[in-house]
Enzyme design. Sequence first.
Site, PDB file in Angstrom:
ATOM      1  N   ASP A 220      45.046 -45.573-107.106  1.00  0.00           N
ATOM      2  CA  ASP A 220      44.007 -44.900-108.206  1.00  0.00           C
ATOM      3  C   ASP A 220      44.942 -45.217-109.026  1.00  0.00           C
ATOM      4  O   ASP A 220      44.356 -45.866-110.540  1.00  0.00           O
ATOM      5  CB  ASP A 220      43.446 -43.606-108.810  1.00  0.00           C
ATOM      6  CG  ASP A 220      43.844 -42.746-109.088  1.00  0.00           C
ATOM      7  OD1 ASP A 220      45.115 -42.673-108.895  1.00  0.00           O
ATOM      8  OD2 ASP A 220      43.580 -42.184-109.453  1.00  0.00           O
TER       9      ASP A 220
ATOM     10  N   HIS B 155      68.056 -64.413-109.241  1.00  0.00           N
ATOM     11  CA  HIS B 155      66.650 -62.906-109.870  1.00  0.00           C
ATOM     12  C   HIS B 155      66.974 -61.512-109.444  1.00  0.00           C
ATOM     13  O   HIS B 155      66.649 -60.630-109.408  1.00  0.00           O
ATOM     14  CB  HIS B 155      65.230 -63.405-108.902  1.00  0.00           C
ATOM     15  CG  HIS B 155      65.156 -64.622-108.687  1.00  0.00           C
ATOM     16  ND1 HIS B 155      64.366 -65.742-108.595  1.00  0.00           N
ATOM     17  CD2 HIS B 155      65.019 -65.523-110.507  1.00  0.00           C
ATOM     18  CE1 HIS B 155      63.739 -67.026-108.376  1.00  0.00           C
ATOM     19  NE2 HIS B 155      64.770 -66.523-109.808  1.00  0.00           N
TER      20      HIS B 155
ATOM     21  N   ASP C 224      68.641 -61.931-119.058  1.00  0.00           N
ATOM     22  CA  ASP C 224      67.619 -63.072-119.484  1.00  0.00           C
ATOM     23  C   ASP C 224      66.301 -62.502-119.536  1.00  0.00           C
ATOM     24  O   ASP C 224      65.369 -61.368-118.243  1.00  0.00           O
ATOM     25  CB  ASP C 224      67.049 -63.935-117.912  1.00  0.00           C
ATOM     26  CG  ASP C 224      66.690 -65.013-117.796  1.00  0.00           C
ATOM     27  OD1 ASP C 224      65.336 -65.091-119.091  1.00  0.00           O
ATOM     28  OD2 ASP C 224      66.212 -66.135-116.872  1.00  0.00           O
TER      29      ASP C 224
ATOM     30  N   ASP D  72      61.690 -67.117-123.559  1.00  0.00           N
ATOM     31  CA  ASP D  72      62.334 -66.804-121.822  1.00  0.00           C
ATOM     32  C   ASP D  72      63.519 -67.354-122.333  1.00  0.00           C
ATOM     33  O   ASP D  72      63.931 -68.528-122.523  1.00  0.00           O
ATOM     34  CB  ASP D  72      61.840 -67.593-121.344  1.00  0.00           C
ATOM     35  CG  ASP D  72      62.036 -67.899-119.721  1.00  0.00           C
ATOM     36  OD1 ASP D  72      62.949 -66.660-120.026  1.00  0.00           O
ATOM     37  OD2 ASP D  72      62.222 -68.722-119.089  1.00  0.00           O
TER      38      ASP D  72
ATOM     39  N   HIS E 202      69.871 -74.563-110.059  1.00  0.00           N
ATOM     40  CA  HIS E 202      68.950 -75.149-110.627  1.00  0.00           C
ATOM     41  C   HIS E 202      68.653 -75.723-111.512  1.00  0.00           C
ATOM     42  O   HIS E 202      69.977 -76.542-112.304  1.00  0.00           O
ATOM     43  CB  HIS E 202      68.240 -73.509-111.169  1.00  0.00           C
ATOM     44  CG  HIS E 202      69.317 -72.719-112.482  1.00  0.00           C
ATOM     45  ND1 HIS E 202      69.239 -73.861-113.436  1.00  0.00           N
ATOM     46  CD2 HIS E 202      69.793 -71.568-112.115  1.00  0.00           C
ATOM     47  CE1 HIS E 202      69.846 -72.874-114.521  1.00  0.00           C
ATOM     48  NE2 HIS E 202      70.313 -71.892-114.310  1.00  0.00           N
TER      49      HIS E 202
ATOM     50  N   HIS F 285      62.664 -75.398-117.668  1.00  0.00           N
ATOM     51  CA  HIS F 285      60.507 -75.413-117.213  1.00  0.00           C
ATOM     52  C   HIS F 285      59.385 -75.397-118.691  1.00  0.00           C
ATOM     53  O   HIS F 285      59.990 -75.326-119.351  1.00  0.00           O
ATOM     54  CB  HIS F 285      60.119 -74.564-116.024  1.00  0.00           C
ATOM     55  CG  HIS F 285      60.684 -72.808-117.313  1.00  0.00           C
ATOM     56  ND1 HIS F 285      59.825 -72.751-117.753  1.00  0.00           N
ATOM     57  CD2 HIS F 285      61.941 -72.502-116.855  1.00  0.00           C
ATOM     58  CE1 HIS F 285      60.294 -71.423-117.854  1.00  0.00           C
ATOM     59  NE2 HIS F 285      61.754 -71.115-117.647  1.00  0.00           N
TER      60      HIS F 285
ATOM     61  N   HIS G 144      56.655 -70.152-116.536  1.00  0.00           N
ATOM     62  CA  HIS G 144      57.208 -71.210-115.832  1.00  0.00           C
ATOM     63  C   HIS G 144      55.669 -71.919-116.019  1.00  0.00           C
ATOM     64  O   HIS G 144      54.384 -71.644-114.833  1.00  0.00           O
ATOM     65  CB  HIS G 144      57.639 -70.831-114.543  1.00  0.00           C
ATOM     66  CG  HIS G 144      58.346 -70.352-114.116  1.00  0.00           C
ATOM     67  ND1 HIS G 144      59.697 -70.564-112.991  1.00  0.00           N
ATOM     68  CD2 HIS G 144      59.846 -70.253-115.068  1.00  0.00           C
ATOM     69  CE1 HIS G 144      60.731 -69.083-113.235  1.00  0.00           C
ATOM     70  NE2 HIS G 144      60.689 -69.602-113.943  1.00  0.00           N
TER      71      HIS G 144
ATOM     72  N   GLU H 100      68.070 -74.530-119.711  1.00  0.00           N
ATOM     73  CA  GLU H 100      68.932 -73.770-119.155  1.00  0.00           C
ATOM     74  C   GLU H 100      69.783 -73.520-118.346  1.00  0.00           C
ATOM     75  O   GLU H 100      70.028 -73.220-117.158  1.00  0.00           O
ATOM     76  CB  GLU H 100      68.174 -72.854-119.109  1.00  0.00           C
ATOM     77  CG  GLU H 100      66.573 -72.685-117.679  1.00  0.00           C
ATOM     78  CD  GLU H 100      65.707 -71.909-117.732  1.00  0.00           C
ATOM     79  OE1 GLU H 100      66.361 -71.050-117.146  1.00  0.00           O
ATOM     80  OE2 GLU H 100      65.057 -71.905-117.312  1.00  0.00           O
TER      81      GLU H 100
ATOM     82  N   TYR I 141      77.554 -70.066-112.353  1.00  0.00           N
ATOM     83  CA  TYR I 141      77.646 -69.071-111.533  1.00  0.00           C
ATOM     84  C   TYR I 141      78.826 -69.353-110.240  1.00  0.00           C
ATOM     85  O   TYR I 141      78.918 -69.795-109.507  1.00  0.00           O
ATOM     86  CB  TYR I 141      75.847 -68.316-110.434  1.00  0.00           C
ATOM     87  CG  TYR I 141      75.224 -68.699-111.673  1.00  0.00           C
ATOM     88  CD1 TYR I 141      75.102 -67.837-112.272  1.00  0.00           C
ATOM     89  CD2 TYR I 141      74.423 -70.144-112.057  1.00  0.00           C
ATOM     90  CE1 TYR I 141      73.915 -68.455-113.774  1.00  0.00           C
ATOM     91  CE2 TYR I 141      73.572 -70.774-112.544  1.00  0.00           C
ATOM     92  CZ  TYR I 141      73.200 -69.433-113.580  1.00  0.00           C
ATOM     93  OH  TYR I 141      72.488 -69.810-114.535  1.00  0.00           O
TER      94      TYR I 141
ATOM     95  N   ARG J   4      74.735 -68.265-118.422  1.00  0.00           N
ATOM     96  CA  ARG J   4      73.963 -68.559-119.013  1.00  0.00           C
ATOM     97  C   ARG J   4      73.355 -68.602-120.197  1.00  0.00           C
ATOM     98  O   ARG J   4      72.894 -67.989-120.927  1.00  0.00           O
ATOM     99  CB  ARG J   4      72.255 -68.278-117.695  1.00  0.00           C
ATOM    100  CG  ARG J   4      70.846 -69.440-117.977  1.00  0.00           C
ATOM    101  CD  ARG J   4      69.603 -69.395-117.119  1.00  0.00           C
ATOM    102  NE  ARG J   4      69.038 -68.248-116.763  1.00  0.00           N
ATOM    103  CZ  ARG J   4      69.430 -67.722-115.577  1.00  0.00           C
ATOM    104  NH1 ARG J   4      70.670 -67.126-114.414  1.00  0.00           N
ATOM    105  NH2 ARG J   4      69.229 -66.325-115.853  1.00  0.00           N
TER     106      ARG J   4
ATOM    107  N   GLU K  11      70.135 -69.576-122.527  1.00  0.00           N
ATOM    108  CA  GLU K  11      68.482 -70.428-122.129  1.00  0.00           C
ATOM    109  C   GLU K  11      68.040 -70.451-123.602  1.00  0.00           C
ATOM    110  O   GLU K  11      68.212 -69.574-124.396  1.00  0.00           O
ATOM    111  CB  GLU K  11      68.023 -69.639-121.364  1.00  0.00           C
ATOM    112  CG  GLU K  11      66.164 -70.142-120.720  1.00  0.00           C
ATOM    113  CD  GLU K  11      65.678 -69.583-119.885  1.00  0.00           C
ATOM    114  OE1 GLU K  11      65.939 -68.247-119.622  1.00  0.00           O
ATOM    115  OE2 GLU K  11      64.975 -70.060-119.806  1.00  0.00           O
TER     116      GLU K  11
HETATM  117  N1  GLY Z   1      63.180 -66.720-116.693  1.00  0.00           N
HETATM  118  C1  GLY Z   1      62.119 -66.841-115.647  1.00  0.00           C
HETATM  119  C2  GLY Z   1      63.922 -68.724-115.799  1.00  0.00           C
HETATM  120  O1  GLY Z   1      64.212 -68.310-116.957  1.00  0.00           O
HETATM  121  O2  GLY Z   1      62.958 -69.462-115.528  1.00  0.00           O
HETATM  122 MN    MN Z   2      64.722 -67.228-118.411  1.00  0.00          MN
HETATM  123 MN    MN Z   3      63.528 -70.484-117.923  1.00  0.00          MN
END
Ligand code: GLY
Ligand code: MN
Ligand code: MN
Length: 432
Positions: A35, A238, A255, A266, A345, A349, A356, A379, A383, A400, A402
């Site tokens: 619950d 991820h 991140d 982000d 990647h 975005h 996103h 970003e 890697y 990375r 970003e």
């Molecule tokens: N944190 C998600 C991305 O960087 O797309």
């Molecule tokens: Mn991110």
């Molecule tokens: Mn991002």
Amino acid sequence: MNNEPYSTRRSALLEQIGDGVAIIPTAPERLRNRDAYYPYRFDSYFWYLSGFPEPEAVIVLIGGHEPESILFCREKNAEREVWDGFRHGPEAACDAFGFDRAYPFSAFEEKLPELIAKRGSLWHALGHDAAWDAKIVSALNTVRAQSRAGKRAPGAMHDLHTPLDRMRLRKDEHEMSIMRRAAAIASSAHARTMRACRPGMAEYELEAELAHEFRQRGATGHAYSPIVAGGSNACVLHYVENDKPLAENALVLIDAGCEVQGYASDITRSFPINGRFSAVQRDVYAIVLAAQAAAIGAIKPGAPFIAYHDAALRVLVQGMADLKLLAGSVDGLIESEAYKPFYMHRTGHWLGLDVHDAGEYKSGDDWVRLEPGMALTIEPGLYIRAGADVPEHLHGIGIRIEDDAFVSTEGCEVYTTAPKTIAEIEDVMRRD
Ligand code: GLY
Ligand code: MN
Ligand code: MN
């Protein structure tokens, strides 16, 4: 409550639906286990058009000569308000949120047939929620069954997300000021993790620093599951366990962004756990930073969305060659996608109510062209997993960088400000 930005957006949508009727429900409350519920998060489209925070609510927009905005929401309920907290109730919500009419949510299904009858078209995000789809189909059938009484069901159905996605792509001033606030809080949260970081700490201790700064400064919390990835965990895109110790000589990749009034920031930063970049970490970092600078330089009105990815990719691939990860010409390596094991990647975005965010990237075969007011992330990353052909001194390095930006009339306005250059990071981490 300044409801003007929301009613302006409703008016803009009303202009696009002609003599149609649009139905925009908010998100349901969701059970986590037994619950216990997840913290409530409204639907982004519903919020964009209302700023109304309660569950069990739906907007109906009636287009035509006399356009109307109608809200259905929970009634006041003295007992439930003791347990669960304040409810506006239809009457107060109508005024506070600038609607023309408001009704109890419990009356929605009964009223829906009369609201859609005689409208030329019906606009709804079909297929996103089976329960809402069923309510709408049921109302359509109720109207159709009354055809001999002169009732007529809408002759066309349209996907409501099509006009709304287009609108959400370009941020208005109200959205931009909230997004700047989300960015300012997240930027200082990243700086806080740099100041707090010590070898031997666990990843979750840095996650706690983020949460502290977010809540302490009034953000709702994380905008998405934060990544705090020490050492080679940074090569798992991820990674969200955030439960390993932080080794003395490794980097950590964080991140994380916060949510403010529904809007996400982000940000990713990668920094040395001991506060000083080693020579090899410095070399890889400099490549990613240069790739980001190239991407920023490629963002301007009229440029196709993919241009800044292409700009970053060229720098990254040249860097991969310099690091002896790959051999060959930059053009050839891009053509053959040989870079993919190290950069898999896209360079960014759309950003907004969803991390996103809504909005097309392509229109037909062509990339969407950038316009002032669009918000996006930048970003690039590298890697480098351990592997037979990978020089050993590079094993396990994941970086990375970003930031968040608005497309401006001049080009690009990066509005996140966490320490980023090697000098800035080492300075903020200095321990003397
Ligand atoms: N944190 C998600 C991305 O960087 O797309
Ligand atoms: Mn991110
Ligand atoms: Mn991002």
